[in-house]
Design a protein around this motif. Structure first.
Motif, PDB file in Angstrom:
ATOM      1  N   ILE A  64       0.857  -1.188   0.000  1.00 17.12           N
ATOM      2  CA  ILE A  64       0.000   0.000   0.000  1.00 17.12           C
ATOM      3  C   ILE A  64       0.891   1.236   0.000  1.00 17.12           C
ATOM      4  O   ILE A  64       1.807   1.346   0.820  1.00 17.12           O
ATOM      5  N   PHE A  65       0.626   2.176  -0.904  1.00 20.00           N
ATOM      6  CA  PHE A  65       1.431   3.386  -1.022  1.00 20.00           C
ATOM      7  C   PHE A  65       0.549   4.619  -0.770  1.00 20.00           C
ATOM      8  O   PHE A  65      -0.639   4.614  -1.065  1.00 20.00           O
ATOM      9  N   ASP A  66       1.170   5.664  -0.274  1.00 13.99           N
ATOM     10  CA  ASP A  66       0.449   6.923  -0.070  1.00 13.99           C
ATOM     11  C   ASP A  66       0.273   7.687  -1.371  1.00 13.99           C
ATOM     12  O   ASP A  66      -0.717   8.398  -1.555  1.00 13.99           O
ATOM     13  N   THR A  67       1.264   7.586  -2.281  1.00 16.76           N
ATOM     14  CA  THR A  67       1.229   8.348  -3.526  1.00 16.76           C
ATOM     15  C   THR A  67       1.579   7.460  -4.706  1.00 16.76           C
ATOM     16  O   THR A  67       2.256   6.429  -4.559  1.00 16.76           O
ATOM     17  N   LEU A  68       1.145   7.878  -5.881  1.00 21.36           N
ATOM     18  CA  LEU A  68       1.485   7.155  -7.100  1.00 21.36           C
ATOM     19  C   LEU A  68       2.985   7.212  -7.359  1.00 21.36           C
ATOM     20  O   LEU A  68       3.581   6.239  -7.832  1.00 21.36           O
ATOM     21  N   GLU A  69       3.605   8.329  -7.060  1.00 18.53           N
ATOM     22  CA  GLU A  69       5.053   8.453  -7.249  1.00 18.53           C
ATOM     23  C   GLU A  69       5.798   7.352  -6.503  1.00 18.53           C
ATOM     24  O   GLU A  69       6.733   6.741  -7.043  1.00 18.53           O
ATOM     25  N   GLU A  70       5.392   7.068  -5.283  1.00 16.43           N
ATOM     26  CA  GLU A  70       6.037   6.008  -4.509  1.00 16.43           C
ATOM     27  C   GLU A  70       5.786   4.643  -5.135  1.00 16.43           C
ATOM     28  O   GLU A  70       6.672   3.786  -5.160  1.00 16.43           O
ATOM     29  N   ALA A  71       4.591   4.433  -5.655  1.00 16.79           N
ATOM     30  CA  ALA A  71       4.249   3.139  -6.243  1.00 16.79           C
ATOM     31  C   ALA A  71       5.022   2.861  -7.522  1.00 16.79           C
ATOM     32  O   ALA A  71       5.245   1.696  -7.882  1.00 16.79           O
ATOM     33  N   LEU A  72       5.443   3.905  -8.218  1.00 18.97           N
ATOM     34  CA  LEU A  72       6.158   3.748  -9.497  1.00 18.97           C
ATOM     35  C   LEU A  72       7.673   3.799  -9.338  1.00 18.97           C
ATOM     36  O   LEU A  72       8.399   3.563 -10.314  1.00 18.97           O
ATOM     37  N   ALA A  73       8.159   4.080  -8.145  1.00 20.55           N
ATOM     38  CA  ALA A  73       9.563   4.440  -7.953  1.00 20.55           C
ATOM     39  C   ALA A  73      10.548   3.416  -8.500  1.00 20.55           C
ATOM     40  O   ALA A  73      11.570   3.783  -9.073  1.00 20.55           O
ATOM     41  N   ASP A  74      10.285   2.128  -8.343  1.00 18.31           N
ATOM     42  CA  ASP A  74      11.268   1.114  -8.735  1.00 18.31           C
ATOM     43  C   ASP A  74      10.980   0.495 -10.097  1.00 18.31           C
ATOM     44  O   ASP A  74      11.671  -0.433 -10.520  1.00 18.31           O
ATOM     45  N   LEU A  75       9.971   0.993 -10.807  1.00 18.15           N
ATOM     46  CA  LEU A  75       9.623   0.426 -12.110  1.00 18.15           C
ATOM     47  C   LEU A  75      10.446   1.054 -13.225  1.00 18.15           C
ATOM     48  O   LEU A  75      10.939   2.174 -13.115  1.00 18.15           O
ATOM     49  N   ASP A  76      10.581   0.321 -14.327  1.00 19.55           N
ATOM     50  CA  ASP A  76      11.294   0.824 -15.499  1.00 19.55           C
ATOM     51  C   ASP A  76      10.376   1.606 -16.430  1.00 19.55           C
ATOM     52  O   ASP A  76      10.817   2.498 -17.149  1.00 19.55           O
ATOM     53  N   PHE A  77       9.095   1.253 -16.454  1.00 15.29           N
ATOM     54  CA  PHE A  77       8.173   1.818 -17.437  1.00 15.29           C
ATOM     55  C   PHE A  77       6.764   1.726 -16.879  1.00 15.29           C
ATOM     56  O   PHE A  77       6.376   0.696 -16.324  1.00 15.29           O
ATOM     57  N   ALA A  78       6.007   2.810 -16.981  1.00 12.52           N
ATOM     58  CA  ALA A  78       4.646   2.845 -16.458  1.00 12.52           C
ATOM     59  C   ALA A  78       3.675   3.311 -17.529  1.00 12.52           C
ATOM     60  O   ALA A  78       3.970   4.231 -18.299  1.00 12.52           O
ATOM     61  N   MET A  79       2.513   2.680 -17.556  1.00 16.42           N
ATOM     62  CA  MET A  79       1.451   3.033 -18.500  1.00 16.42           C
ATOM     63  C   MET A  79       0.220   3.447 -17.707  1.00 16.42           C
ATOM     64  O   MET A  79      -0.205   2.739 -16.796  1.00 16.42           O
ATOM     65  N   GLY A  80      -0.346   4.601 -18.034  1.00 15.52           N
ATOM     66  CA  GLY A  80      -1.572   5.052 -17.397  1.00 15.52           C
ATOM     67  C   GLY A  80      -2.761   4.809 -18.300  1.00 15.52           C
ATOM     68  O   GLY A  80      -2.630   4.851 -19.530  1.00 15.52           O
ATOM     69  N   THR A  81      -3.920   4.539 -17.739  1.00 12.09           N
ATOM     70  CA  THR A  81      -5.117   4.259 -18.523  1.00 12.09           C
ATOM     71  C   THR A  81      -6.120   5.393 -18.390  1.00 12.09           C
ATOM     72  O   THR A  81      -6.309   5.966 -17.313  1.00 12.09           O
ATOM     73  N   THR A  82      -6.765   5.732 -19.495  1.00 12.93           N
ATOM     74  CA  THR A  82      -7.771   6.794 -19.487  1.00 12.93           C
ATOM     75  C   THR A  82      -8.666   6.652 -20.708  1.00 12.93           C
ATOM     76  O   THR A  82      -8.261   6.085 -21.731  1.00 12.93           O
ATOM     77  N   ALA A  83      -9.876   7.186 -20.607  1.00 14.30           N
ATOM     78  CA  ALA A  83     -10.783   7.245 -21.748  1.00 14.30           C
ATOM     79  C   ALA A  83     -10.911   8.673 -22.270  1.00 14.30           C
ATOM     80  O   ALA A  83     -11.616   8.917 -23.241  1.00 14.30           O
ATOM     81  N   ARG A  84     -10.203   9.618 -21.620  1.00 17.56           N
ATOM     82  CA  ARG A  84     -10.291  11.024 -22.003  1.00 17.56           C
ATOM     83  C   ARG A  84      -9.066  11.458 -22.806  1.00 17.56           C
ATOM     84  O   ARG A  84      -7.983  10.896 -22.651  1.00 17.56           O
ATOM     85  N   GLN A  85      -9.227  12.460 -23.634  1.00 12.50           N
ATOM     86  CA  GLN A  85      -8.128  13.015 -24.413  1.00 12.50           C
ATOM     87  C   GLN A  85      -7.383  14.065 -23.581  1.00 12.50           C
ATOM     88  O   GLN A  85      -8.000  14.859 -22.883  1.00 12.50           O
ATOM     89  N   HIS A  86      -6.044  14.046 -23.671  1.00 14.62           N
ATOM     90  CA  HIS A  86      -5.205  15.027 -22.972  1.00 14.62           C
ATOM     91  C   HIS A  86      -4.167  15.520 -23.977  1.00 14.62           C
ATOM     92  O   HIS A  86      -3.256  14.780 -24.346  1.00 14.62           O
ATOM     93  N   HIS A  87      -4.279  16.774 -24.406  1.00 12.94           N
ATOM     94  CA  HIS A  87      -3.472  17.245 -25.530  1.00 12.94           C
ATOM     95  C   HIS A  87      -1.989  17.372 -25.203  1.00 12.94           C
ATOM     96  O   HIS A  87      -1.149  17.295 -26.099  1.00 12.94           O
TER      97      HIS A  87
END
Length: 246
Positions: A64-87
């Protein structure tokens, strides 16, 4: 050679049943690890364990992590999922299109947002690829459905056609996300101090810089070189050591 390990990161899940169902979907497709960020319910609730069926071990071992930054800290590559457009974020791709990108990595994460609102723009900006599941005009998916579809495409789709699973051959020593986040923190301080931008616009500029540097897939030495360059530039500006020639 070894297949990449896929971690599923759930950001602020609201109901125990969704956690359990997501864990079951992960187990079906062979995802390696469940990580949970700031849950809004009891992760070990009896409903979560019941809905997980034979994936109870994924829930009990989930950090369990307090922040997403902590959860991603040791990974090489992260993919986020969304159904919305972000320019001002990386161009969205389908899960099947993400699979070839993963050959260069060993520790990969895919991030799913809140059931009712998904991931924020700032959370998506911490990911190096943006995943959209192709749907009809009605794009709302249950969390476990989204986890199942993405894990299938990333881990199992090639096997069904007789092709070998995605593997890493000689994965480059890409800097972990923890170091990249320190890199971005210093970059943000730098561009503010040299007045490249101002505080109201700095978040937008940083999302653009993230797109550039995340695509470069830098190693630790390259990060140190750039951080040293910026530190030297600030020192030179402060001490008026710049040499300007026509």
């Amino acid at each position: 050679m070894s297949a990449f390990a896929l971690s599923v990161i759930l950001v602020s899940p609201k109901t125990p049943g969704n956690i359990g169902s997501a864990a079951r979907a992960m187990k079906n497709m062979g995802a390696a690890e469940l990580r949970i960020v700031a849950p809004r319910c009891n992760v070990l609730d009896s409903e979560a364990l019941a809905f997980s069926v034979h994936a109870e071990d994924l829930i009990r071992s989930a950090p369990i992590f307090d922040t997403l930054e902590e959860a991603l800290a040791d990974l090489d590559f992260a993919m986020g999922t969304t159904a919305r457009q972000h320019h001002d974020l990386p161009e969205q791709i389908f899960p099947s299109e993400a699979r070839p990108l993963l050959k260069a990595f060993q520790k990969v994460g895919i991030v799913f947002g809140r059931e009712e609102s998904g991931l924020t723009t700032e959370e998506l900006a911490r990911c190096q690829a943006i995943i959209r599941i192709p749907t009809s005009d009605y794009a709302s998916l249950n969390l476990a459905q989204a986890v199942l579809l993405c894990c299938y495409e990333l881990l199992q789709a090639d096997r069904s056609s007789g092709a070998a699973p995605v593997v890493t051959e000689e994965a480059p020593e890409i800097a972990p996300r923890e170091q990249m986040e320190r890199f971005y923190t210093q970059l943000e301080e730098f561009i503010l101090k040299v007045q490249y931008t101002d505080h109201p616009r700095v978040k937008h500029k940083m999302r653009q810089f993230r797109k550039i540097f995340d695509q470069a897939r830098m190693n630790e030495d390259q990060i140190r070189m750039l951080r040293g360059l910026w530190a030297q530039a600030l020192w030179a500006a402060k001490t008026k050591k710049f040499v300007v020639e026509d």
